[in-house]
Scaffold this motif. Structure first.
Motif, short mmCIF file in Angstrom:
data_model
loop_
_atom_site.label_atom_id
_atom_site.label_comp_id
_atom_site.label_asym_id
_atom_site.label_seq_id
_atom_site.Cartn_x
_atom_site.Cartn_y
_atom_site.Cartn_z
N ILE A 152 26.41 46.44 24.61
CA ILE A 152 27.42 45.14 24.36
C ILE A 152 27.37 44.65 25.92
O ILE A 152 27.54 45.61 27.01
N ALA A 153 27.24 43.33 26.03
CA ALA A 153 27.35 42.61 27.60
C ALA A 153 28.31 43.19 28.15
O ALA A 153 29.65 42.81 27.63
N ALA A 154 28.13 43.32 29.45
CA ALA A 154 29.50 43.69 30.29
C ALA A 154 29.18 43.49 31.83
O ALA A 154 28.25 43.33 32.30
N PHE A 155 30.37 43.17 32.39
CA PHE A 155 30.20 43.06 33.92
C PHE A 155 31.36 43.75 34.47
O PHE A 155 32.58 43.85 33.73
N VAL A 156 31.58 43.94 35.78
CA VAL A 156 32.87 44.57 36.48
C VAL A 156 33.45 43.50 37.21
O VAL A 156 32.85 42.87 37.92
N THR A 157 34.80 43.27 36.76
CA THR A 157 35.61 42.48 37.44
C THR A 157 36.46 43.33 38.71
O THR A 157 36.94 42.76 39.57
N GLY A 158 36.69 44.57 38.55
CA GLY A 158 37.46 45.37 39.20
C GLY A 158 38.79 45.08 38.67
O GLY A 158 39.16 44.68 37.47
N CYS A 159 39.94 45.74 39.23
CA CYS A 159 41.23 45.74 38.73
C CYS A 159 42.06 44.63 39.27
O CYS A 159 41.74 43.88 40.22
N PRO A 174 36.25 36.34 49.38
CA PRO A 174 35.08 35.88 48.42
C PRO A 174 35.12 36.46 47.18
O PRO A 174 34.92 35.84 46.11
N LEU A 175 35.46 37.96 47.06
CA LEU A 175 35.57 38.66 45.93
C LEU A 175 36.73 38.10 44.91
O LEU A 175 36.57 37.94 43.83
N LYS A 176 37.99 37.92 45.73
CA LYS A 176 39.01 37.42 44.94
C LYS A 176 38.92 36.35 44.32
O LYS A 176 39.14 35.89 43.11
N SER A 177 38.26 35.17 45.01
CA SER A 177 37.80 33.91 44.71
C SER A 177 37.08 34.03 43.40
O SER A 177 37.32 33.24 42.46
N LEU A 205 29.71 35.60 38.70
CA LEU A 205 29.08 36.81 38.14
C LEU A 205 28.29 37.67 39.43
O LEU A 205 28.22 38.84 39.61
N ALA A 206 27.56 36.68 40.14
CA ALA A 206 26.78 37.41 41.08
C ALA A 206 27.41 38.06 42.35
O ALA A 206 26.93 39.03 42.78
N THR A 207 28.45 37.27 42.71
CA THR A 207 29.45 37.55 43.61
C THR A 207 30.13 39.16 43.09
O THR A 207 30.11 40.06 44.01
N LEU A 208 30.50 39.21 41.96
CA LEU A 208 31.02 40.52 41.37
C LEU A 208 30.06 41.54 41.52
O LEU A 208 30.20 42.68 41.81
N SER A 209 28.73 41.08 41.02
CA SER A 209 27.62 42.26 41.10
C SER A 209 27.14 42.68 42.34
O SER A 209 27.16 43.99 42.60
N LYS A 210 27.23 41.93 43.41
CA LYS A 210 26.92 42.15 44.64
C LYS A 210 27.82 43.21 45.29
O LYS A 210 27.63 44.10 45.99
N CYS A 211 29.23 43.05 44.84
CA CYS A 211 30.21 43.99 45.36
C CYS A 211 30.29 45.24 44.60
O CYS A 211 30.11 46.27 45.16
N LEU A 253 30.38 46.21 52.88
CA LEU A 253 30.09 44.97 52.11
C LEU A 253 30.49 43.79 52.78
O LEU A 253 30.08 42.81 52.49
N PHE A 254 31.58 43.81 53.52
CA PHE A 254 32.32 42.63 54.23
C PHE A 254 32.28 42.60 55.58
O PHE A 254 32.99 41.79 56.25
#
Length: 329
Positions: free
Chosen positions: A126-133, A274-277, A297-303, A325-326
């Motif tokens: 199942i396709a998924a990615f991480v957003t964080g909380c 940048p992550l928040k945005s 999605l690339a920004t989220l993945s980077k983090c 990371l920042f």
């Protein structure tokens, strides 16, 4: 402007009749999602609270529900009136996914709160990615108060305050710190509307305390996460590693007892704007039934796809490498 009902989760604990305390962190999650929805131009009249522990019994009008938080098997199946928006989703167990595959397949990609949950979705195709909380989307505070004092915030269970940690806290910090116990005794289960409102008010009062802190020391996800978002220096130290922390541990160190003696107490706030945005943009796309943009999605993945900030080097498990990371801390 959204004209339909958009839901956020409330926590009334009806599935746990013997429960004696409410987790203030749950109410902080509710506040975070309400603020997120307002920033996404959802009118207050269209924002509705829906109890997580009675999702199966929901019989109200059609609603899109932000599925941020921890979910167990008792939350499913969802009634047809609820259209889930998977942003910050955490599966308490693998069976949550295996027993509800058609639902997740229908709404993929799934925005997960942590890497552990994403890995479960990956395992089942199942396709998924991480957003964080969602609590990482709180606004950054304007400035540090001139009279700012340290805060030590803790809870129950795995969120207890460790004696060994206190032994390693610098004396000036410990002597000046305000202690916050992020649990509240409750006299009724499930919580009534009045009790939910009181928990929200208490959660906001604690957020006000954290906003004015010089540093926050905590084992709790829903203290560390909003404080990082608000630009408050955080020391995240708890008695054990936990899969629920496999997103925030990409942003700051998660210390466990063997590392308590090597905690960096000169911690600085993180800049995660940048992550928040990217999180805001992804939430907007999901709410609009659109695929998130590749750059977000690339920004989220980077983090979040990075390895944890604390790494055990091959030579020794007693010393850890800190990676930012920042930029500078």
């Amino acid at each position: 402007m959204y004209t339909q009902k958009i839901g956020y989760l409330e926590f009334r604990y009806g599935a746990d009749a013997k429960r004696q305390t409410a987790n203030v962190g749950d109410s902080i999650q509710s506040i975070a999602v309400r603020r997120l929805l307002r920033r996404l131009a959802v009118d207050d009249a269209n924002i509705v609270g829906i109890d997580r522990d009675s999702l199966k019994q929901y019989a109200g009008p059609p609603v899109k529900l932000i599925m941020n938080g921890c979910f167990n098997e008792r939350c499913f199946p969802l009634p047809p009136q609820i259209t889930p928006v998977f942003f910050g989703f955490n599966a308490e167990s693998e069976s949550v996914i295996t027993k509800n595959k058609p639902l997740f397949k229908q709404h993929q990609p799934i925005g997960c709160r942590d890497n552990a949950t994403k890995s479960l979705f990956d395992k089942h195709g199942i396709a998924a990615f991480v957003t964080g909380c969602a609590t990482l989307t709180f606004d950054k505070r304007d400035q540090t108060a001139a009279t700012a004092l340290p805060v030590i915030a803790f809870g129950a269970g795995s969120g207890v305050l460790q004696q060994k940690l206190l032994e390693n806290v610098p004396k000036p910090l410990l002597e000046n710190a305000r202690l916050v116990y992020q649990r509240e005794p409750v006299g009724e289960i499930p919580l009534s509307d009045d009790s939910v409102a009181k928990m929200d008010a208490l959660a906001q009062s604690y957020l006000d305390v954290y906003t004015k802190a010089s540093v926050v020391v905590t084992p709790l996800l829903h203290v560390a996460s909003p404080c990082v978002a608000m630009g408050i220096p955080v020391v995240l130290a708890r008695r054990d590693w936990d899969d629920r922390f496999t997103a925030i541990d990409r942003l700051l160190p998660l210390y466990t007892p063997t590392e308590f003696s090597s905690i960096d107490w000169q911690v600085r706030p993180l800049d995660i704007e940048p992550l928040k945005s990217a999180m805001f943009n992804v939430a907007r796309h999901l709410l609009d039934d659109r695929k998130p943009a590749d750059d977000d999605l690339a920004t989220l993945s980077k983090c979040y796809a990075a390895r944890p900030v604390l790494q055990p080097p091959k030579a020794s498990k007693r010393h850890w490498r800190l990676r930012s990371l920042f930029g500078k801390r």
